[in-house]
Structure formats: C-alpha cells, structure tokens
Design a protein around this motif. Structure first.
Motif, short mmCIF file in Angstrom:
data_model
loop_
_atom_site.label_atom_id
_atom_site.label_comp_id
_atom_site.label_asym_id
_atom_site.label_seq_id
_atom_site.Cartn_x
_atom_site.Cartn_y
_atom_site.Cartn_z
N GLN A 77 1.78 -1.57 2.79
CA GLN A 77 3.32 -1.44 2.26
C GLN A 77 3.35 -2.16 0.46
N GLU A 79 3.29 -3.33 -3.04
CA GLU A 79 3.60 -2.29 -3.97
C GLU A 79 3.15 -2.72 -5.52
N LYS A 81 4.43 -5.12 -6.80
CA LYS A 81 5.70 -6.38 -7.81
C LYS A 81 5.38 -7.45 -7.60
N TRP A 87 2.22 -12.86 -0.69
CA TRP A 87 3.45 -11.34 0.81
C TRP A 87 2.76 -11.91 1.86
#
Lengths: 205, 493
Positions: A77, A79, A81, A87
């Motif tokens: 999940q 990505e 970005k 994260w």
C-alpha cells in the motif's frame, strides 16, 4: 537511508530508481533479503519510538516485531509518495497504542479520569537533558499521560487525532497533555537541579 | 545538550527525541523472520483452499446435469399413473380407419386426410387397448392448421384430471392454450415409449383452434441442464496512504478491455419467468418430410464453449470498493443431438399465431450434434470489493447485474412431432444476467496490472419466448481477464 537514496539504478521501465526504491519494490514482491535490509535500516530508529510508549525494552521489542510484521504485510500500500520512514513510524505508533490497549498491565494504567494531584509547574523550562534522560523521564509518567504526551509533543498529532486514537474526547486529551507536560517540566527542573548539584560536587572534589 | 532558546517546549522535546535510536537485540530479526514465514504459509493455505473451493463449486455446477438427468421411466407421477388404453370403437374409429397412414419417409399417404377434415377419434375405455401407432399426424403439406378432435369416453380422463379438465379436453372448444396441456402430457407419455398418441388433424380453415384429447399423463419433463459462466472484472486501485487521506477522498477512474472464455450451458433452473405448459409450438408441423411421432427423444442442450470480449470503466470510491460498468459481446454455445437434416427451404411450422419458415430443421435422433449459438450484447454493472489488502496479490470479488439483448440465435426448439427447428421469433430479446466472480490482480505495481479470475453469469430470463417448450436459462462459467489501459484521478475534499 540518505546514502541509499543517492545510489541510483534503473528498473525494467528504464526509469531511474534509488536503491531504497529498489528495496521497497523487492520487499513488495516479498523478497526476504530486501525485507531484512529495510529492517536493518529502520529498526533502531523505530525501537526508539516504541521504547517511548512502553515501560521496558522487552515490550518495546515486541511492539517493534509486531510493527514490522504489519509493515511487510502492507508495504504494497506504500505508494512512494512520502518518506518510507514516516510511513513506518506511523505504523509503529499505531502498533504501540494498540499494544497498550491490548495488554492488561498497560490498559489498567491507562485511566483518563480525574487526575491525582501532581505538582504543577507553569514554566516552560529549557531542555538541557540528553535524549536518553528525557526518555527515561517520559517513561516514568503514568501510561495514559505518557501516551498522550508522546503523541502530541513528539509525534505532533493534534488533540482531535489523539482523541480518536485513544477513544477519548479532545478536551480530555488536552487536559491530560497539560498535566503530563507540567509534571514532566517539574521533573526536568528537578533533574537539571540534581545534575547541577552533582557537577558542583564533582568540581569541589 | 545544547540550549535551544526561543523554541517552545514541544519543539525542544521533538528535536531531542527525534533522532534517538536504540539498537534492537540480535534475536529480534530472527523472531520477525519466523513470523513472516508463518504468515506466508498461512496465506498460501488460504489461497489453496480458496482455489479448491472454487474448483469444487465449478465441478458441482458442471455435473449438475448428470445428477439431475430426467428419467421419464422413473418419474413418480408417470410411473404411478394407471393409464387407460384407447380402444377404437367402430363408430368412433371411422376417421381413424381412414386416417393417414405413415410411410417410412414420414410422409402420410392417406388421401382422405387431405381431402376432407378427418376426424380421428380415440376412445378411452378400461377394456383392451387399440391404438393407432401412426399417430395420425397429417403431414401432407396442407397450409391450414389441423383441428384435432377426439371423442371417447371421458370418464377415465375425468378420473385422472378432474371433470372440468376432462370435459374441456373432450369438448374441443375450450381455450386452445389450456387444452394443449394434455397433448404435452401425451407427448411425454410417448417419450416413455409406451404407446404413440392417436391424433388426427383436421385441416380446416380455422387457425389455432385445436383440441387435444390425450390426457394420459401429467408427467412433465423436469430436466436440469448444466450451466454457464461469464464475467467482467475490473481492477481496483488502492487509495492514497497516510494521515491526509482521512480528510481527502480520491476517485480513481480506469478504463480498459476485457476478454474471457469458458463453458456455456443451459438449464431449466430458476428465473424471472417460467414457461408454463402453454406450448405454442406444440402444433403439428405442416411441412413435408417431417417424420411423425418418432421414438422417445430427450431434447437437451449440452454444455459447450462460450467467450466474451468488451470494454469497461471503473470508479473506485474507497480503498476497498469500486464500481464497474461496461459493454461486452458474449457468444454462448450449446450442443443438441439431432437426427438427419430435413432441409431448410420449405419448412413451415405453426407456432400458435403465425407461421414460421425455418432455415434449420432436423429430425429427432442422435446421429450428429447441432451447435446452438447465442449472441448477446450486454452492459454489465458490478460492484467490486477488494478482499485482501496489500499489493502483492489483491483479490477482488465482483457481483452485479448484466442486462443485455440476445442479438440472434440459431438455437433449435422442438415441435410436437419431435422435429427440431430454429426460428428468430422463438427467442426472447431482453436478457438479464446475474454475475459474480473473483479476480486476482497480477503485477499490481505495474502501470497495467492484469486482473484474471473465474466468473459466473446466470441469465435470469429464459432464452426462448413464452410458450416454447423445453425453455430454460443460459449460464456461463469461465475465466476472465481485464487489462486497464489508462487511469484518471480526481481528489475531492
């Protein structure tokens, strides 16, 4: 991580990729070697995060292990970005909160009712403590205070988000944080006073 | 620690704690690796059982036909019925005696049957039976529809079917749709191989006014035939990540192509409309060359190949849910055992209201196989739910409806003389399908992830028009692949 970022390589589509992106892509494919490399890159930093929320290194390592299981299960999940470190950190924080809620010896201590009387200090002291010393003070806070303080002061979550995470109201979070902060400031002042006295005594000797 | 004047307390704490690290103990990775391996093993077991379940379900569906093959001899109603045997009384059999005689070629050679309205009377008594084995169908090529009249002793029929039905059946003036029911039953009796039905056709000028008097059995064939599958999947996209996603909602649009292949089948299963026993094509064929009441023939459509192709568009409304609409062409085919070809130029059948000229007609038999093809244009609308998170192998479950139109078909239907023929008027145009499927997303990280998986489509509407006997539903079970070509994203706040 920064060093990894500078080493560029190319993927199948001939797009330039950093070594970190290659590692992420391999980890998404389930390659154990890439997973281990990512663990080695982020484990120390993340154990520091987990350690702030728990009362022992053993518990912190449990949280770390559980958190990395989630990281590798859901890395698909990610990505690309944002920063991978941010994260993973978010996952570790959520895992720590869940760990506190799940285990009885933490859960029983996470009471957000009327606080007991604590010394209150309205001053905002300047920090002269090392990270380890500050962390040991934070970990001496009651579990509820500790969690709220870490989430707001260190991680930067708003009180609305903290309320949602801990299942309490925004105002409760705010008041819990203020009490934790005052208590900690008092302890910090006491600790710094103690350190000054020690330094003075050492000089005298 | 360096003093940080001017910074608030939180910022000082953040700066102090931000880069703090603790090296984990050596055994932490070992435990983590063990846990990852255990999880991988569990996931493999899940996919194994999922696949096994799907295969078992598919096999069960495909063997449905074999499990529910109609067995006329064993039909409880048919076998328990003590049927009276018709006896030709001298007076009543006058028409029969002069009735059409059948040749081997299936043509009638009785001139009386053509020149005058022949009345074929059949009496039902409890005495010894006397039967007209030729079944006395007028096949001399008359252009008008025969009116069948039967006289006899209604007492037996009354016993069997109740007085009102029996009276109607023998009176010859009741609603022809209702009166065809006994004829159907008689046909089924013939299928049992017991005794051909004695029917005479009166080539009178009236159209559609028929009275059938052969209330032998109420054993209607309950034939369950295998089914079909079909599907249109779509890939789902994962929504954004991070805290910001709590406050923004992303809509991803994707467009692509789909293709699939599998097995199509025909079943008399449950649907929106059920053909009753009003058997519009049960009338006698009036063309030349149609064999008379032939041997017992079990009309069926065996499973065969099917495929589909089309385009789709999908909008993902959340991380797990998305909706897909598309347009696709689907061709389904089934196989029907047939006898010899009866030509295709002069065949003319009565379907209750109009006369049909068929292009394909066959006698009953099993000498060869005829391929029934159904050409469908459909607009599948499905909702999709991503069952597994992550991007390694997302599994998506889709379910929805697929309205469509049966463009054309050459499917064979059967008339009362057991002749098989096809005609466009026999098909039902609008078709509503129920569709579900699972899709596995391969190469999920690539720009064009490929979705592939099993799909099942069941047509809720019967494939033939009302009144056609042997009506049923199509279904399709196959494997479908979806390839997105391009994406669009829109962020809503």
């Amino acid at each position: 991580v920064q060093r990894l970022g500078k080493n560029a390589c190319q993927d199948k589509g001939n797009r330039p990729m950093t070594e970190l992106q290659t590692l992420i892509r391999d980890a998404q494919k389930g390659k154990m070697r890439a997973q281990r490399r990512l663990y080695e890159l982020y484990a120390a930093e993340m154990l520091g995060v987990c350690y702030r929320y728990t009362k022992s290194v053993h518990d912190a390592e449990d949280v770390l292990q559980e958190g990395f299981m989630k990281v590798f299960a859901h890395i698909g999940q990610f990505e690309g970005k944002g920063e991978l470190g941010a994260w993973i950190r978010r996952i570790m924080v959520n895992t720590s909160i869940n760990y506190l809620k799940k285990h009885a010896h933490y859960r029983m201590d996470m009471v957000f009712g009327e606080p007991a009387m604590h010394p209150v200090n309205q001053d905002t002291p300047d920090l002269h403590l090392q990270a380890k010393e500050l962390c040991s003070l934070i970990r001496q806070l009651p579990t509820g205070y500790q969690a709220v303080f870490n989430l707001h002061a260190v991680e930067g979550y708003s009180h609305v988000e903290i309320g949602r995470m801990l299942g309490i109201s925004e105002n409760t979070s705010r008041s819990q944080y203020m009490r934790a902060r005052n208590l900690l400031c008092t302890w910090i002042q006491q600790e710094e006073e103690h350190q000054k006295n020690e330094a003075y005594a050492r000089k005298r000797l | 620690m360096k003093r940080m004047p001017g910074k608030d307390f939180e910022q000082q704490v953040r700066d102090t704690m931000g880069s703090w690290r603790i090296e984990p103990s050596a055994g932490t990775w070992g435990r983590l690796e063990e846990g990852l391996a255990r999880k991988k093993k569990r996931r493999r077991a899940f996919y194994f059982f999922l696949l096994a379940g799907l295969l078992a379900g598919g096999a069960l569906l495909l063997t449905e036909k074999a499990l529910h093959e109609p067995d006329h001899a064993a039909h409880p109603i048919a076998s328990s019925m003590q049927r009276p045997e018709p006896v030709h009384s001298p007076g009543a059999n006058a028409g029969r005696e002069a009735g059409p005689q059948q040749t081997e070629a299936g043509k009638t050679t009785n001139p009386a049957a053509n020149s005058s309205p022949a009345v074929n009377s059949t009496s039902f008594n409890s005495g010894p039976e006397s039967t007209n084995p030729a079944s006395a169908i007028d096949r001399a090529g008359n252009s008008t529809t025969a009116v069948r009249q039967t006289s006899g002793n209604p007492s037996t029929a009354s016993r069997l079917y109740g007085r009102s039905n029996a009276t109607r059946a023998f009176a010859g003036d009741a609603d022809p749709r209702k009166q065809r029911l006994p004829a159907d039953r008689a046909k089924d009796e013939q299928a049992d191989g017991d005794r051909p039905l004695s029917i005479a056709e009166n080539p009178g000028p009236s159209s559609g006014h028929r009275a059938y008097a052969s209330p032998f059995s109420i054993a209607d064939t309950i034939a369950t035939r295998p089914m079909a599958i079909g599907g249109t999947p779509a890939p789902s996209t994962s929504a954004g990540s991070g805290q910001a996603d709590k406050y923004t909602r992303k809509k991803h649009w994707s467009f692509g192509l789909t293709a699939g292949a599998g097995r199509a089948a025909f079943t008399e299963g449950i649907g929106l409309s059920q053909a009753k026993s009003a058997d519009l094509n049960a009338g006698p064929s009036t063309g030349s060359g149609v064999p008379p009441q032939g041997p017992a023939y079990d009309y069926r459509q065996d499973p065969s190949a099917g495929w589909e192709a089309g385009g789709w568009t999908r909008v993902s409304v959340s991380r797990k849910w998305s909706f897909t609409a598309g347009v696709s062409y689907m061709q389904l085919s089934t196989r029907t055992p047939v006898g010899q070809s009866l030509g295709d130029s002069s065949r003319s059948y009565y379907n209750g209201y109009t006369r049909q000229v068929s292009t394909n007609s066959f006698s009953a038999g099993s000498q060869s196989e005829y391929r029934n093809r159904y050409h469908l244009l459909q607009l599948p609308l499905t909702a999709e739910w991503q069952l597994t998170p992550g991007r390694r192998l997302p599994v998506i479950w889709s379910m929805g409806l697929s309205p469509g139109y049966l463009l054309s078909s050459n499917a064979l239907v059967r008339d009362s003389a057991q002749a098989l023929y096809s005609h466009p008027d026999n098909q039902r145009g609008f078709q509503l399908g129920m569709r579900t499927g699972l899709r596995f997303r391969l190469m999920p990280s690539s720009a064009h992830p490929l979705d592939i998986g099993p799909v099942l489509q069941y047509q809720l509407n019967e494939v033939f028009a009302d009144g056609i006997r042997d009506n049923g539903h199509l279904y399709y079970l196959g494997v479908e692949a979806r390839l997105p070509l391009f994406f669009l994203s829109r962020v809503q706040r």
